[in-house]
Enzyme design. Structure first.
Site, PDB file in Angstrom:
ATOM      1  N   ASP A  30      46.515  41.062  44.647  1.00 38.65           N
ATOM      2  CA  ASP A  30      45.394  40.136  44.808  1.00 38.65           C
ATOM      3  C   ASP A  30      44.951  40.122  46.274  1.00 38.65           C
ATOM      4  O   ASP A  30      45.779  40.112  47.193  1.00 38.65           O
ATOM      5  CB  ASP A  30      45.799  38.719  44.358  1.00 38.65           C
ATOM      6  CG  ASP A  30      44.593  37.834  44.107  1.00 38.65           C
ATOM      7  OD1 ASP A  30      44.318  37.532  42.935  1.00 38.65           O
ATOM      8  OD2 ASP A  30      43.917  37.456  45.100  1.00 38.65           O
ATOM      9  N   ASN A  87      43.659  32.806  33.254  1.00 40.92           N
ATOM     10  CA  ASN A  87      42.676  31.722  33.264  1.00 40.92           C
ATOM     11  C   ASN A  87      41.510  32.078  32.349  1.00 40.92           C
ATOM     12  O   ASN A  87      41.025  33.215  32.380  1.00 40.92           O
ATOM     13  CB  ASN A  87      42.151  31.493  34.691  1.00 40.92           C
ATOM     14  CG  ASN A  87      43.239  30.992  35.636  1.00 40.92           C
ATOM     15  OD1 ASN A  87      44.060  30.163  35.255  1.00 40.92           O
ATOM     16  ND2 ASN A  87      43.245  31.501  36.863  1.00 40.92           N
ATOM     17  N   GLY A  93      39.465  27.666  35.809  1.00 38.25           N
ATOM     18  CA  GLY A  93      39.159  28.238  37.119  1.00 38.25           C
ATOM     19  C   GLY A  93      38.942  29.737  37.116  1.00 38.25           C
ATOM     20  O   GLY A  93      39.098  30.391  38.146  1.00 38.25           O
ATOM     21  N   GLN A  94      38.542  30.311  35.959  1.00 38.20           N
ATOM     22  CA  GLN A  94      38.282  31.755  35.945  1.00 38.20           C
ATOM     23  C   GLN A  94      37.077  32.072  36.818  1.00 38.20           C
ATOM     24  O   GLN A  94      36.008  31.476  36.647  1.00 38.20           O
ATOM     25  CB  GLN A  94      38.031  32.246  34.503  1.00 38.20           C
ATOM     26  CG  GLN A  94      37.863  33.763  34.440  1.00 38.20           C
ATOM     27  CD  GLN A  94      37.683  34.305  33.015  1.00 38.20           C
ATOM     28  OE1 GLN A  94      37.630  33.534  32.049  1.00 38.20           O
ATOM     29  NE2 GLN A  94      37.599  35.619  32.899  1.00 38.20           N
ATOM     30  N   HIS A 100      41.972  39.352  33.140  1.00 32.96           N
ATOM     31  CA  HIS A 100      43.054  39.709  34.063  1.00 32.96           C
ATOM     32  C   HIS A 100      44.192  38.719  33.929  1.00 32.96           C
ATOM     33  O   HIS A 100      43.980  37.535  33.642  1.00 32.96           O
ATOM     34  CB  HIS A 100      42.563  39.756  35.517  1.00 32.96           C
ATOM     35  CG  HIS A 100      41.895  38.496  35.978  1.00 32.96           C
ATOM     36  ND1 HIS A 100      40.581  38.198  35.667  1.00 32.96           N
ATOM     37  CD2 HIS A 100      42.352  37.459  36.730  1.00 32.96           C
ATOM     38  CE1 HIS A 100      40.270  37.031  36.204  1.00 32.96           C
ATOM     39  NE2 HIS A 100      41.326  36.550  36.855  1.00 32.96           N
TER      40      HIS A 100
HETATM   41  P1  AMP Z   1      40.601  34.022  38.448  1.00 33.51           P
HETATM   42  O1  AMP Z   1      40.353  32.748  39.217  1.00 33.51           O
HETATM   43  O2  AMP Z   1      41.677  33.911  37.414  1.00 33.51           O
HETATM   44  O3  AMP Z   1      39.314  34.603  37.896  1.00 33.51           O
HETATM   45  O4  AMP Z   1      41.188  35.035  39.496  1.00 33.51           O
HETATM   46  C1  AMP Z   1      40.454  36.024  40.140  1.00 33.51           C
HETATM   47  C2  AMP Z   1      41.365  36.619  41.178  1.00 33.51           C
HETATM   48  O5  AMP Z   1      40.823  37.869  41.581  1.00 33.51           O
HETATM   49  C3  AMP Z   1      41.538  35.755  42.418  1.00 33.51           C
HETATM   50  O6  AMP Z   1      42.912  35.479  42.616  1.00 33.51           O
HETATM   51  C4  AMP Z   1      40.943  36.624  43.529  1.00 33.51           C
HETATM   52  O7  AMP Z   1      41.614  36.481  44.764  1.00 33.51           O
HETATM   53  C5  AMP Z   1      41.096  38.018  42.944  1.00 33.51           C
HETATM   54  N1  AMP Z   1      40.180  38.999  43.483  1.00 33.51           N
HETATM   55  C6  AMP Z   1      38.831  38.889  43.580  1.00 33.51           C
HETATM   56  N2  AMP Z   1      38.306  39.998  44.112  1.00 33.51           N
HETATM   57  C7  AMP Z   1      39.340  40.829  44.358  1.00 33.51           C
HETATM   58  C8  AMP Z   1      39.454  42.144  44.918  1.00 33.51           C
HETATM   59  N3  AMP Z   1      38.386  42.826  45.339  1.00 33.51           N
HETATM   60  N4  AMP Z   1      40.685  42.697  45.028  1.00 33.51           N
HETATM   61  C9  AMP Z   1      41.771  42.022  44.607  1.00 33.51           C
HETATM   62  N5  AMP Z   1      41.733  40.793  44.059  1.00 33.51           N
HETATM   63  C10 AMP Z   1      40.541  40.198  43.948  1.00 33.51           C
END
Ligand code: AMP
Ligand code: ZN
Length: 114
Positions: A30, A87, A93-94, A100
């Site tokens: 992440d 999520n 909080g998605q 993922h």
């Molecule tokens: P969610 O809130 O479950 O949608 O989580 C999305 C996650 O994706 C968050 O923890 C972000 O930090 C992560 N994220 C977003 N963009 C990137 C990226 N380019 N590389 C790695 N992680 C990312």
């Protein structure tokens, strides 16, 4: 899905720190880690949210969890423990609408989640 950031990561159009890849699954660190270990595990097929999984996606869904277990094992997290989180939509909080699973580890985590 040219606007999807995770599809761009899959296509290597934007960089990421990949730690596992096979034909169906990709895992990478992440970009904004919330624990010492914070890995994102995704299917390569663009599915927007976990609620859209169908019965025929059962094998793919289990592969996400098994990949999380394997990565946790390689990082020595089985015994201390780790957390797998998916999520779905706004109350959870998605933020990225490509299915993922988060794998968190390396610190004691609170419960209930915030
Ligand atoms: P969610 O809130 O479950 O949608 O989580 C999305 C996650 O994706 C968050 O923890 C972000 O930090 C992560 N994220 C977003 N963009 C990137 C990226 N380019 N590389 C790695 N992680 C990312
Ligand atoms: Zn996508």
């Amino acid at each position: 899905m040219k606007e999807c950031i995770f599809c761009k990561i899959i296509k290597k159009e934007i960089p990421s720190s990949i730690i596992y890849e096979d034909g169906e699954i990709l895992a990478f660190n992440d970009i904004n880690p919330q624990a010492p270990v914070h890995v994102i595990i995704i299917p390569k097929r663009h599915i927007e949210r976990v609620s859209e999984l169908k019965a025929e996606d059962s094998e793919l869904a289990s592969k996400l969890i098994l990949a999380g277990n394997e990565i946790a094992g390689k990082k020595g997290l089985i015994d201390p423990g780790y957390r797998l989180v998916i999520n779905c939509n706004k109350d959870a909080g998605q933020e990225v609408f490509h299915l993922h699973m988060h794998m968190f580890g390396g610190r004691k985590m609170g419960w209930p989640p915030g």
